[in-house]
Write an enzyme that holds these catalytic residues in place. Structure first.
Site, PDB file in Angstrom:
ATOM      1  N   LYS A 212      40.349  35.720  44.229  1.00  0.00           N
ATOM      2  CA  LYS A 212      38.968  34.667  44.024  1.00  0.00           C
ATOM      3  C   LYS A 212      39.826  33.207  44.475  1.00  0.00           C
ATOM      4  CE  LYS A 212      37.477  32.585  40.034  1.00  0.00           C
ATOM      5  NZ  LYS A 212      37.120  32.731  38.655  1.00  0.00           N
ATOM      6  N   GLU A 218      51.462  37.058  44.488  1.00  0.00           N
ATOM      7  CA  GLU A 218      51.576  38.482  44.722  1.00  0.00           C
ATOM      8  C   GLU A 218      50.833  38.934  45.683  1.00  0.00           C
ATOM      9  OE1 GLU A 218      51.326  36.844  41.593  1.00  0.00           O
ATOM     10  OE2 GLU A 218      52.272  38.013  40.164  1.00  0.00           O
ATOM     11  N   GLY A 269      37.839  36.595  36.985  1.00  0.00           N
ATOM     12  CA  GLY A 269      38.356  37.682  37.830  1.00  0.00           C
ATOM     13  C   GLY A 269      38.171  38.934  36.910  1.00  0.00           C
ATOM     14  N   ARG A 270      38.472  38.874  35.523  1.00  0.00           N
ATOM     15  CA  ARG A 270      38.453  40.057  34.748  1.00  0.00           C
ATOM     16  C   ARG A 270      36.952  40.716  34.322  1.00  0.00           C
ATOM     17  NH1 ARG A 270      40.265  35.634  32.567  1.00  0.00           N
ATOM     18  NH2 ARG A 270      39.354  34.851  30.547  1.00  0.00           N
ATOM     19  N   GLU A 356      43.027  38.820  27.787  1.00  0.00           N
ATOM     20  CA  GLU A 356      42.919  37.551  28.628  1.00  0.00           C
ATOM     21  C   GLU A 356      41.961  36.530  28.125  1.00  0.00           C
ATOM     22  OE1 GLU A 356      42.801  37.199  33.083  1.00  0.00           O
ATOM     23  OE2 GLU A 356      44.969  36.967  32.932  1.00  0.00           O
ATOM     24  N   HIS A 387      49.619  63.441  21.985  1.00  0.00           N
ATOM     25  CA  HIS A 387      51.094  63.932  21.911  1.00  0.00           C
ATOM     26  C   HIS A 387      51.761  62.775  22.164  1.00  0.00           C
ATOM     27  CE1 HIS A 387      49.437  68.102  21.946  1.00  0.00           C
ATOM     28  NE2 HIS A 387      48.305  67.569  22.375  1.00  0.00           N
ATOM     29  N   LYS A 502      54.195  31.459  35.948  1.00  0.00           N
ATOM     30  CA  LYS A 502      53.717  31.266  37.457  1.00  0.00           C
ATOM     31  C   LYS A 502      54.673  30.272  37.672  1.00  0.00           C
ATOM     32  CE  LYS A 502      49.225  33.011  38.028  1.00  0.00           C
ATOM     33  NZ  LYS A 502      47.994  32.854  38.130  1.00  0.00           N
TER      34      LYS A 502
HETATM   35  O1  G6P Z   1      41.784  36.900  42.222  1.00  0.00           O
HETATM   36  P1  G6P Z   1      43.152  35.984  42.232  1.00  0.00           P
HETATM   37  O2  G6P Z   1      42.655  34.469  42.320  1.00  0.00           O
HETATM   38  O3  G6P Z   1      44.166  36.381  43.095  1.00  0.00           O
HETATM   39  O4  G6P Z   1      43.623  36.159  40.588  1.00  0.00           O
HETATM   40  C1  G6P Z   1      44.045  37.433  40.099  1.00  0.00           C
HETATM   41  C2  G6P Z   1      44.530  37.232  38.791  1.00  0.00           C
HETATM   42  O5  G6P Z   1      45.603  36.342  38.572  1.00  0.00           O
HETATM   43  C3  G6P Z   1      45.492  35.320  37.650  1.00  0.00           C
HETATM   44  O6  G6P Z   1      46.695  34.894  37.140  1.00  0.00           O
HETATM   45  C4  G6P Z   1      44.945  35.685  36.317  1.00  0.00           C
HETATM   46  O7  G6P Z   1      45.511  35.647  35.228  1.00  0.00           O
HETATM   47  C5  G6P Z   1      43.722  36.621  36.410  1.00  0.00           C
HETATM   48  O8  G6P Z   1      42.682  36.410  35.577  1.00  0.00           O
HETATM   49  C6  G6P Z   1      43.400  36.922  37.939  1.00  0.00           C
HETATM   50  O9  G6P Z   1      42.324  37.913  37.741  1.00  0.00           O
END
Ligand code: G6P
Length: 526
Positions: A212, A218, A269-270, A356, A387, A502
């Site tokens: 987004k 990453e 995002g979530r 989150e 289990h 971060k």
């Molecule tokens: O979709 P992006 O902007 O790459 O974000 C990816 C993810 O990273 C962030 O650190 C947030 O903790 C998430 O809520 C998010 O979904």
């Protein structure tokens, strides 16, 4: 007129705290228990039902919960959200994920466009693109069809779509809508991308870069990793990659992609599985019609969440009972336990969705709250969890409320009968048995074999995991988390708590550290 108040200032909350507690063991034993199971359920969309007989509630507590919902203006707040108010106050943003699957209220205009029309347009573009990939109009440079789709993304750009893909993979195979296998790369650990690339034929793979923000370290690192692999195989990366991002992100205008599809800042995002974030990979994997059924299931569930009667609104009731368990009964965590292998990653998705969103200590005005908020969420599919960690759930010192999900039918229609029952019957027998074992316990003179009982659970029961019921299940939990955020008066739509780590990681990589961080950096050979 909406007022945003802390939970502990509400009259109904005080009444709830003082209400007579339910002895779950007594309530669930014998005919009482049978009556409760028949009485305490609410229909959801797509044939699902939310059963809450094994929760520590009775008619009196339910009546107070209903009052609490009204006093906290849960319905009005949801309406404000879907009608386009700035509910994400921390980031000063609208919250529009429900609009990706339906229009619950007024037309929402933002950035000069009708937002529902914008999301539908993106879905249509994705559908068109997916059809062209499937019928061979869009191919690799050699004119051959793509056979695999690989999503690159992390957090909300990974967990939801991955959980949904796994949930529908076998269903799609059984229903002849399976088009392409999907893989996912998320971790910045190079072994993640390497393992996926090792297991596929890159020449026939299409990569969906999902971010987004377009700035997640990453994801950008994994993009470079994949581009390298494509180049090393003599392929042009821009013929193998599409992007899903927001229009304002640095990725939006790049020529590096075959196509770009958009979501926006109004979808966290979530909460993005029903946007282009889930849409691209799921439409490529299963076809756009299957994705549309998934959206319809979510839209149907959203409609039920708009019901002002808390006792007829499954997501709202689930949220209220959860707050009662957390704040009055003092339970610190919740386990999500789907008795369905298809939902193997659903608990991981709910973990991000819930933790989150509601892992906050300040209210939506930035003031510290004097009560606990979001619980720790964890889970595994049954019967595997039985289990593993159920020992603690049955006999440990903490009481952990349980959220079961179970289905009458499997997806593959392949089963075996052994010792007088099928595997599916064994699976379902186990979940029914667990509910009663947790609630009623079993007395034994040997303390080591004694089960106290009184451990609450709810169960969502459905016919089968299919696109519609999956959409409904997802929307149920999204809406539950939203209602809990309203009750706790927190902003469920930002995530500032992920930033500090971060920032420090960047400092480590730039070798700008001292003290303990420097020593750890040295120990890890950075
Ligand atoms: O979709 P992006 O902007 O790459 O974000 C990816 C993810 O990273 C962030 O650190 C947030 O903790 C998430 O809520 C998010 O979904």
């Amino acid at each position: 007129m909406i007022t945003w108040k802390n939970l502990d200032t509400l009259t109904a909350y005080q009444e709830l705290a003082n209400a007579k507690k339910v002895n779950l063991k007594e309530a669930m034993t014998g005919e009482n228990g049978a009556d409760r199971v028949k009485k305490y359920s609410v229909p959801m969309a797509e044939g699902l039902t939310y059963h809450f007989a094994a929760k520590q509630v009775d008619d009196n507590i339910l009546a107070v919960l209903k009052k609490l919902a009204e006093e906290a203006q849960l319905t009005e707040k949801f309406a404000a959200l879907y009608n386009g108010e700035v509910i994400n106050t921390g980031e000063k943003r609208l919250v529009l994920h429900q609009l990706t699957r339906g229009q619950l209220g007024d037309k929402v205009m933002a950035d000069g466009v009708d937002k529902r029309a914008f999301y539908v347009e993106q879905q249509q573009k994705i559908a068109e693109f997916a059809r062209k990939v499937h019928n061979g109009e869009i191919t690799n440079a050699a004119g051959e069809k793509f056979t695999t789709v690989v999503q690159i993304g992390i957090g909300g750009s990974d967990l939801g779509p991955r959980a949904m893909y796994l949930a529908l993979e076998n269903w799609a195979k059984k229903h002849d809508t399976f088009k392409m296998e999907a893989k996912f790369i998320s971790n910045v650990d190079p072994d993640d991308a390497a393992a996926v690339l090792y297991g596929i034929d890159v020449a026939h793979a299409i990569f969906v870069l999902v971010s987004k923000s377009g700035t997640t370290l990453e994801t950008l690192t994994n993009e470079a990793f994949v581009k390298d692999a494509l180049k090393n195989a003599g392929l042009d990366p821009s013929r193998h990659m599409i992007a899903v991002t927001s229009e304002t992100s640095p990725l939006a205008k790049s020529d590096d992609y075959l196509a770009a599809f958009f979501m926006d800042d109004y979808i966290g995002g979530r909460y993005s599985s029903t946007s282009a974030v889930g849409g691209a990979v799921l439409s490529l994997a299963f076809g756009p019609e299957t994705f549309a059924q998934f959206l319809d299931g979510a839209a149907e569930e959203d409609k039920l969440s708009a019901n002002a009667d808390a006792l007829q609104n499954p997501a709202m009731l689930d949220a209220l009972i959860g707050v009662y368990e957390r704040n009055v009964l003092g339970y610190p965590s919740t386990a999500v336990l789907p008795y369905s292998q298809a939902l193997s990653r659903f608990p991981a998705h709910l973990q991000q969705l819930d933790m989150e969103s509601n892992g906050k200590s300040v209210n939506r005005f930035g003031e510290p709250v004097d009560y606990v908020t979001g619980p720790v969420i964890f889970g595994e599919p049954g019967t595997n969890g039985q289990h593993s960690f159920y020992q603690l759930l049955h006999q440990g010192t903490d009481i952990v409320p349980l959220q079961f999900v179970g289905y009458r039918n499997n997806q593959m229609d392949t089963d075996v009968e052994i010792q007088g029952s099928t595997s599916q019957q064994k699976l379902c027998a186990n979940v029914a048995a667990q509910i009663i074992a947790f609630a009623c316990g079993k007395e034994d003179d040997n303390r080591n074999k004694n089960f106290e009982g009184g451990r609450p659970s709810s169960i969502i029961i459905g016919d089968q995991v299919n696109p519609g019921s999956l959409g409904a299940l997802l929307a149920h939990f999204e809406n539950k988390v939203m209602f809990q955020g309203f009750l706790w008066n927190v902003n469920s739509f930002d995530q500032e708590g992920v930033q500090l780590g971060k920032v420090l990681a960047k400092r480590v990589l730039a070798h700008e550290t001292d003290g303990a961080l420097k020593v750890f950096s040295d120990l890890l050979n950075i």
